[in-house]
Structures are given as C-alpha cells and as structure tokens.
Design an enzyme around this catalytic site. Structure first.
Site, short mmCIF file in Angstrom:
data_model
loop_
_atom_site.label_atom_id
_atom_site.label_comp_id
_atom_site.label_asym_id
_atom_site.label_seq_id
_atom_site.Cartn_x
_atom_site.Cartn_y
_atom_site.Cartn_z
N PRO A 2 0.84 -1.21 0.00
CA PRO A 2 0.00 0.00 0.00
C PRO A 2 0.87 1.25 0.00
O PRO A 2 1.77 1.40 0.82
CB PRO A 2 -0.78 -0.12 1.31
N GLU A 3 0.63 2.12 -0.95
CA GLU A 3 1.36 3.39 -1.03
C GLU A 3 0.48 4.48 -0.41
O GLU A 3 -0.66 4.23 -0.05
CB GLU A 3 1.67 3.72 -2.49
#
Ligand code: ZN
Length: 271
Positions: A2-3
């Site tokens: 997850p960014e």
C-alpha cells in the site's frame, strides 16, 4: 505494497465509520506483527470514544479521548469494515469492535504492519518524529527540495523517496513525477535546479492527487467488499514500462537500479 494514495483512500473510507463511535473491544487474535502488539493495548482502548482517523506519511492514527492507535499496513495489510457475522479470514490479526455493531479488521498476511499505542501529542512518537513534510500539505514545495538538496550527490530519485525529505513518495510516484518533470532519476540531487524542483514538486502533488482520486473511484465500495487493494489503475507513463515506447517521444523506456529499486525513465525526455 500500500502506497500513500491507498492509505489515504483507506482513511477516507473508514473515517466516517469511526469518528464519534465508541470502542467496545479491541481483540488481539495474533500480536506478532512487525513489532509485537503490547498485550495491555485492548484494556487501554476499551470504552474509548474515537475522535477521528488521521494520516501521517503511511501511518494511520486512530485518535480517541484517551490512548490512540498507530497503525501501519506494511507490505500487505488492509483494513476492512464488516458485520460481526462475516467469517474471519486467516491473517485477520486484530479486530476493533465498535458500538454500532460493526468491526474493523486488520488483515496482514506478511505481518510487516504495526499496531502500537499512540502517545499524546501523536507527533512525538519515535516513528513519526523525524518524518519530513507531507507532499500534499503545507511546507512542501520546490524550494524545500532545492534547499535540502544543495551539495547532495545522492540520485534525485532516492532523494525524493527519503522520508526525511518528504514522506510517502513511493517508487511509482517518484518515477512518474520525474518523467513529467523531465528529470533523469540518476542525476545528483544537488545538480537539479530550483525551477526543476518547482516543476517536480508540482508533479509529485499531481500524481498523488490523481491516484487518490482514482482510488476513491476504484475502491468506492471497499468498505463492504473484500478490502483488498492492488495498485490503482492509473495511466502509468514510465513505471513498469521498461522496453516499451515512451508515450511522448517513442524512445524505448529504460530501467536502471537506483537505491536497489528499479527506476524507469525515458533517455530522451529526461535529462
Ligand atoms: Zn520520451
């Protein structure tokens, strides 16, 4: 992984379901995350009123009228809101039971995420104290990058991915913003001009904002669905396109390793 845009999308999706709710119970199904979840955390959280869910870098901060929670999704984590009768899945390590009957579950197969007590004020937590400014907040612009980069020989791509310089600019967004700004990722940070840094800062903000907007669309119903998220289906210009023609000039996109990360760029458009 997850960014920042995925984390922000998660925050926006869950915040309305958390704010103003009371925590009935925090259930630790498995405390073995990146750092062990302190065994007294459930007792400290029970009965607390949630003030809100905020974000700092890729950390989510659940703030209450007492101790809060510092959450990180690590490599593979996700948060999902579900009804209590929804069957638990393997790797649902942590359950937050709320007074509206719903649950927020932290799912993390690879266990690089974390759940730790949040001090007051939250910014004093050692994991948060040394972080640079938010790319979408005040205090981040081209002049900031220019100032910090003078005399630095580190490649500009590694420089903008340094969390002490600016937080949350992952590999995808660094690659895309450098392409849009016409800056080659391997150039020394100290050799990038003020005007180039101003363009770069604008593009960093734009690609992140685009991803968050896109994520809001893609994950519109993530709260009810499986909570999983891959990378957003963004129009990627260089990331993951090595060997394919540049969308601007047709030259084959190249890739080299910088700071042990694949870094795609166009040899003609980026100098
Ligand atoms: Zn090109």
């Amino acid at each position: 992984m997850p960014e920042l845009p995925e984390v922000e999308t998660t925050r926006r999706g869950l915040e309305p379901h958390l704010r103003g709710r009371r925590i009935r119970e925090l259930v630790l199904r498995d405390p073995r995350l990146r750092w062990p979840v302190p065994p007294d955390l459930p007792a400290r959280l029970a009965g607390r009123d949630v003030r809100g869910l905020t974000r700092r870098a890729k950390y989510l901060l659940l703030e209450t009228d007492g101790p809060g929670l510092l959450l990180h999704l690590g490599m593979s984590g996700s948060l999902r809101r579900c009804a209590p009768e929804t069957p638990l899945r393997p790797h649902d390590h942590l359950i937050l039971r709320l007074d509206d009957g719903f649950e927020i579950r932290l799912h993390d197969p690879r266990r690089f995420g974390c759940c730790l007590p949040l001090p007051e004020p939250p910014g004093t937590h050692p994991l948060l104290a040394a972080l640079g400014p938010e790319p979408l907040g005040e205090g981040f612009d081209g002049d900031h990058l220019f100032r910090l980069s003078r005399g630095r020989r580190v490649p500009v791509k590694a420089f903008i991915m340094d969390q002490q310089v600016v937080v949350g600019v992952g590999n995808i967004y660094a690659s895309e913003a450098l392409f849009l700004a016409g800056i080659r990722p391997g150039r020394a940070a100290g050799r990038v001009s003020r005007a180039e840094y101003r363009a770069l800062a604008d593009h960093i903000r734009a690609v992140l904002t685009e991803a968050i907007t896109e994520g809001g669309t893609t994950l519109r119903d993530f709260v009810r669905e499986d909570g999983s998220h891959g990378y957003f289906r963004q129009r990627l210009r260089v990331y993951g396109r090595a060997g394919q023609p540049c969308l601007a000039c047709g030259s084959p996109i190249r890739s080299r390793r910088i700071g042990n990360r694949a870094s795609a760029y166009c040899p003609r458009c980026q100098r």
